[in-house]
Design a protein around this motif. Structure first.
Motif, PDB file in Angstrom:
ATOM      1  N   ALA A  16      24.051   7.493  12.555  1.00  0.00           N
ATOM      2  CA  ALA A  16      23.609   7.763  13.910  1.00  0.00           C
ATOM      3  C   ALA A  16      22.237   8.425  13.865  1.00  0.00           C
ATOM      4  O   ALA A  16      22.082   9.499  13.298  1.00  0.00           O
ATOM      5  N   PHE A  17      21.264   7.766  14.433  1.00  0.00           N
ATOM      6  CA  PHE A  17      19.933   8.334  14.513  1.00  0.00           C
ATOM      7  C   PHE A  17      19.709   8.793  15.945  1.00  0.00           C
ATOM      8  O   PHE A  17      20.110   8.143  16.894  1.00  0.00           O
ATOM      9  N   ALA A  18      19.052   9.900  16.089  1.00  0.00           N
ATOM     10  CA  ALA A  18      18.766  10.422  17.413  1.00  0.00           C
ATOM     11  C   ALA A  18      17.487   9.832  17.990  1.00  0.00           C
ATOM     12  O   ALA A  18      17.142  10.115  19.121  1.00  0.00           O
ATOM     13  N   VAL A  19      16.792   9.027  17.211  1.00  0.00           N
ATOM     14  CA  VAL A  19      15.548   8.436  17.686  1.00  0.00           C
ATOM     15  C   VAL A  19      15.867   7.504  18.853  1.00  0.00           C
ATOM     16  O   VAL A  19      16.677   6.590  18.734  1.00  0.00           O
ATOM     17  N   GLN A  20      15.208   7.761  19.958  1.00  0.00           N
ATOM     18  CA  GLN A  20      15.416   6.970  21.174  1.00  0.00           C
ATOM     19  C   GLN A  20      14.535   5.731  21.132  1.00  0.00           C
ATOM     20  O   GLN A  20      13.466   5.739  20.510  1.00  0.00           O
ATOM     21  N   PRO A  21      14.949   4.658  21.807  1.00  0.00           N
ATOM     22  CA  PRO A  21      14.144   3.430  21.795  1.00  0.00           C
ATOM     23  C   PRO A  21      12.719   3.632  22.306  1.00  0.00           C
ATOM     24  O   PRO A  21      11.791   2.982  21.831  1.00  0.00           O
TER      25      PRO A  21
END
Length: 149
Positions: A16-21
């Motif tokens: 799970a990466f917290a980087v948003q699109p």
């Protein structure tokens, strides 16, 4: 139905990466550099996560700052220096070996060597004391004579 469950299972097993699109850069090369830099930067709030994995607002701000600096043309080292200048060495998962941190890097090996030297000296001192306490041939003969009486 079965496909949906399988897809949900696969998605939950992926990292799970917290980087948003909206944070992802359009240039894949710059995005790869941003991810590499972000993996070595600690979230100031979470402390155990890198900024890519953290959902903390400050991590989002750091991710955006890293990407903005890369787009501006900064090198990877300049981007890291920028973040360290604002948050200190604490944000680095791998602290630099310079200045005051050099003392910390060298303290462990120095203590190990000092302990080994002390142990060696103590062992030699005990061996020397044992040799000094042993009786000479004349003393042994005298002791034998006293024991026979």
């Amino acid at each position: 139905m079965m496909r949906g469950a399988l897809l949900a299972l696969l998605l939950s097993a992926s990292p799970a990466f917290a980087v948003q699109p909206d944070e992802i850069l359009s240039d894949p090369g710059l995005e790869a550099r941003a991810r590499a830099i972000s993996q070595n930067l600690r979230c100031p709030v979470c402390q155990g996560e890198d900024i890519d994995d953290s959902n903390a607002p400050i991590s989002r701000d750091l991710r955006l700052a890293v990407r903005a600096r890369l787009v501006a043309g900064d090198s990877d080292a300049q981007v890291v220096d920028y973040v360290v200048a604002r948050y200190g060495e604490f944000v680095l998962f791998k602290p630099r070996v310079d200045g005051s941190s050099l003392i910390l890097w060298l303290a462990g090996p120095a203590m190990l060597l000092a302990g080994a030297a002390i142990a060696l000296a103590m062992t030699r001192r005990r061996a020397g004391a044992a040799e000094a306490e042993s009786l000479s041939a004349a003393d042994k003969a005298r002791l034998e004579a006293l024991m026979k009486k």
